[in-house]
Design a protein around this motif. Sequence first.
Motif, mmCIF file in Angstrom:
data_model
loop_
_atom_site.group_PDB
_atom_site.id
_atom_site.type_symbol
_atom_site.label_atom_id
_atom_site.label_comp_id
_atom_site.label_asym_id
_atom_site.label_seq_id
_atom_site.Cartn_x
_atom_site.Cartn_y
_atom_site.Cartn_z
ATOM 1 N N HIS A 112 -1.176 27.016 31.767
ATOM 2 C CA HIS A 112 -0.717 27.191 32.275
ATOM 3 C C HIS A 112 -1.451 27.352 33.505
ATOM 4 C CE1 HIS A 112 3.250 26.970 30.222
ATOM 5 N NE2 HIS A 112 3.948 26.010 31.520
ATOM 6 N N GLU A 113 -2.082 27.355 34.369
ATOM 7 C CA GLU A 113 -2.783 28.413 35.721
ATOM 8 C C GLU A 113 -2.744 29.579 36.002
ATOM 9 O OE1 GLU A 113 -5.394 26.292 36.321
ATOM 10 O OE2 GLU A 113 -4.569 24.608 35.428
ATOM 11 N N PRO A 114 -3.328 30.233 35.414
ATOM 12 C CA PRO A 114 -3.159 31.629 35.317
ATOM 13 C C PRO A 114 -2.741 32.497 36.577
ATOM 14 C CG PRO A 114 -4.964 31.125 34.745
ATOM 15 C CD PRO A 114 -5.204 29.779 35.128
ATOM 16 N N THR A 117 0.272 34.527 40.453
ATOM 17 C CA THR A 117 1.227 35.597 41.188
ATOM 18 C C THR A 117 -0.144 35.330 43.136
ATOM 19 O OG1 THR A 117 0.391 36.961 40.259
ATOM 20 C CG2 THR A 117 1.863 36.743 39.359
ATOM 21 N N ASN A 118 -1.343 35.221 42.935
ATOM 22 C CA ASN A 118 -1.512 35.567 43.928
ATOM 23 C C ASN A 118 -2.063 34.386 44.768
ATOM 24 O OD1 ASN A 118 -3.018 35.065 41.976
ATOM 25 N ND2 ASN A 118 -5.309 36.779 43.068
ATOM 26 N N THR A 119 -1.808 33.132 44.006
ATOM 27 C CA THR A 119 -1.664 32.084 44.879
ATOM 28 C C THR A 119 -1.062 31.554 46.371
ATOM 29 O OG1 THR A 119 -2.747 31.327 42.920
ATOM 30 C CG2 THR A 119 -2.255 29.406 44.449
ATOM 31 N N LYS A 120 -2.025 30.763 46.597
ATOM 32 C CA LYS A 120 -1.548 29.718 47.866
ATOM 33 C C LYS A 120 -0.089 28.584 47.038
ATOM 34 C CE LYS A 120 -5.233 30.556 51.708
ATOM 35 N NZ LYS A 120 -5.638 29.949 53.051
ATOM 36 N N ILE A 121 0.749 29.288 47.777
ATOM 37 C CA ILE A 121 1.510 28.237 47.728
ATOM 38 C C ILE A 121 2.399 27.096 48.881
ATOM 39 C CG2 ILE A 121 4.089 28.190 46.929
ATOM 40 C CD1 ILE A 121 2.822 29.408 45.256
ATOM 41 N N ASN A 122 2.297 27.781 50.302
ATOM 42 C CA ASN A 122 2.879 26.522 51.197
ATOM 43 C C ASN A 122 2.045 26.589 52.180
ATOM 44 O OD1 ASN A 122 5.010 25.606 49.436
ATOM 45 N ND2 ASN A 122 6.578 27.161 50.474
ATOM 46 N N GLY A 123 0.712 26.373 52.348
ATOM 47 C CA GLY A 123 -0.386 26.175 52.971
ATOM 48 C C GLY A 123 -0.845 27.332 53.185
ATOM 49 N N ASP A 124 -0.480 28.277 54.293
ATOM 50 C CA ASP A 124 -1.380 29.730 54.576
ATOM 51 C C ASP A 124 0.085 31.132 53.940
ATOM 52 O OD1 ASP A 124 -3.443 28.746 55.595
ATOM 53 O OD2 ASP A 124 -2.871 29.156 57.867
ATOM 54 N N THR A 353 -10.779 26.188 35.791
ATOM 55 C CA THR A 353 -10.344 25.456 35.365
ATOM 56 C C THR A 353 -10.478 23.527 35.892
ATOM 57 O OG1 THR A 353 -7.883 26.352 34.371
ATOM 58 C CG2 THR A 353 -8.107 23.325 34.506
ATOM 59 N N PRO A 354 -11.621 22.943 35.165
ATOM 60 C CA PRO A 354 -11.951 21.978 36.433
ATOM 61 C C PRO A 354 -10.907 21.038 36.319
ATOM 62 C CG PRO A 354 -12.759 21.332 33.271
ATOM 63 C CD PRO A 354 -11.891 22.534 33.817
ATOM 64 N N ASN A 355 -10.965 20.501 37.566
ATOM 65 C CA ASN A 355 -10.366 19.477 38.293
ATOM 66 C C ASN A 355 -9.182 18.536 38.033
ATOM 67 O OD1 ASN A 355 -10.303 21.392 41.062
ATOM 68 N ND2 ASN A 355 -12.523 19.875 41.708
ATOM 69 N N ALA A 356 -10.490 17.595 36.870
ATOM 70 C CA ALA A 356 -9.458 17.104 35.672
ATOM 71 C C ALA A 356 -8.532 17.176 35.615
ATOM 72 C CB ALA A 356 -10.773 15.918 35.633
ATOM 73 N N ASP A 357 -8.831 17.927 34.782
ATOM 74 C CA ASP A 357 -8.111 18.737 34.001
ATOM 75 C C ASP A 357 -6.595 19.272 34.370
ATOM 76 O OD1 ASP A 357 -9.819 18.177 31.892
ATOM 77 O OD2 ASP A 357 -9.905 20.247 30.971
ATOM 78 N N VAL A 358 -6.386 19.816 35.732
ATOM 79 C CA VAL A 358 -5.506 20.289 35.957
ATOM 80 C C VAL A 358 -3.298 19.118 36.200
ATOM 81 C CG1 VAL A 358 -3.685 20.864 38.556
ATOM 82 C CG2 VAL A 358 -6.034 21.593 37.435
ATOM 83 N N ALA A 359 -3.919 18.162 36.384
ATOM 84 C CA ALA A 359 -2.890 17.126 36.433
ATOM 85 C C ALA A 359 -2.708 16.956 34.942
ATOM 86 C CB ALA A 359 -3.118 15.628 36.921
#
Length: 469
Positions: A112-114, A117-124, A353-359
């Motif tokens: 999972h993306e690590p 807990t400090n990532t933008k969720i809805n816009g800002d 993480t490479p962008n191609a790997d996220v999906a």
Amino acid sequence: MNYVFYDFETTGFNSNFDQPIQLAAILTDDDFNTIEVINERCRLKDGVIANPGALSAIKAPISGLSNSQSFYEMMKKFYKKFSEWSPAIFIGYNSISFDERFLRSSFYQSLHEPYLTNTKINGDIKNSRADIYKIVEVINCLKLDTIDIPQDKKEKSILKLEFIAKKNNVEQKKAHDALSDVEATLGVAKLIKQNNKELWDSCLLSRSPEIIQEELINKNHYLYAVLNRDKLVPVTLISANPNNPKELAFFSLNHDPAEYANAKTSEIKSLIKGKIIYILKTNNFPILLREGDLINQTTSIQDKNEYKRKALQIKELDNFRLNINQALVDKQDDYQVDQSTDYVEEQLFAAFTPNADVAKKKLFHSTEDKKIKIDIIEQLEDGRAKEIANRIMYSDYPDELSEDKKNEMRSVIANKVFCDDDVPWCTLDKAKKELKKLYDSVESKSDKDYLTEIENYLESEERKYKSYL
């Protein structure tokens, strides 16, 4: 904004090689009313030997080490739940230095993306992090009466959760049980906010790098850094690391800037060691307080004017700032060289993480088709992700692997468990030695009985891993 109070119980203290065996969390609203609760346990990953000292401290059910759901299934549940609960302030007790490290490592080692807990969720709107332990340190440092701080026989403050909870009549059903610890942390948080909302609001301004910059640094010539349980230091910002804007260098206003204006890059390290310059990471909830009612009682007008004068003087020292910038860059380069490793468990910060790997990773988690999971592994660009995904297949879907592949992985696992080298994980030999020390130190029958359970567990693990060879 909502809060997510959470806590781990783990097999040891190394977030790269130990693992959580229990994770609990409570979602609350801004007034701390409970909205939802989650509490899960998992079995050990193949190759993880639980540290007997850690097990003894939390009295973890030994049967759960092998009979519960998998580590991957537990972390999958929590990633889904924490995503649903976002945006929120994620908060625990000593969570920044312990639970948060385990959370990131566990998300990473379950594909999972690590940085949830400090990532933008809805816009800002962004998740952020706080730590009740650090707020208790402020209370202790400023000698506030917000909550009662217990002391030992030498009149030294005791800031451990179980003692803070007991002293303030906060229920903690069982210390070192994840859900019980979460409930106690929530209870302490309620008291702090109820008794001193100004303190609560002031401390929460340190919950994210953006808020620190906008509300604290940009609007104040100087701030007060609470650096531990009893150390309050007036500081002013010098600069940020050019390669890491979340790492800030502050000058202690207890010193005269003029004395260090001509300091060379090679001398900056000694100024950091001498606590003339402090390096703070704004994503680690550093407590920075503004001049105000919390501080006024301890600072004279003369001191305030002197702090302001020094802070303005620092802003004029361009060469000093440039030399500090270079020292921070050099320090980071040296750290990255020192931290190079061949172990995938330690490579969380090695690359993004490479962008191609996220999906592809999202599809890996969502699909029920095991063949598709195997196809996705082949398509992953990130070698770390490939290795972790293969481990998940071995742990959760072993029937999908060939006998040769399973035997190959069993051999690697056995060699890890029986390794005699000086390695960062708990081997069987280390666990046996730790258990012997524990036997020599305990007296009660119940403690000895629990150690016998651990001994039986280790013997069972040894038989299992010998069969892998």
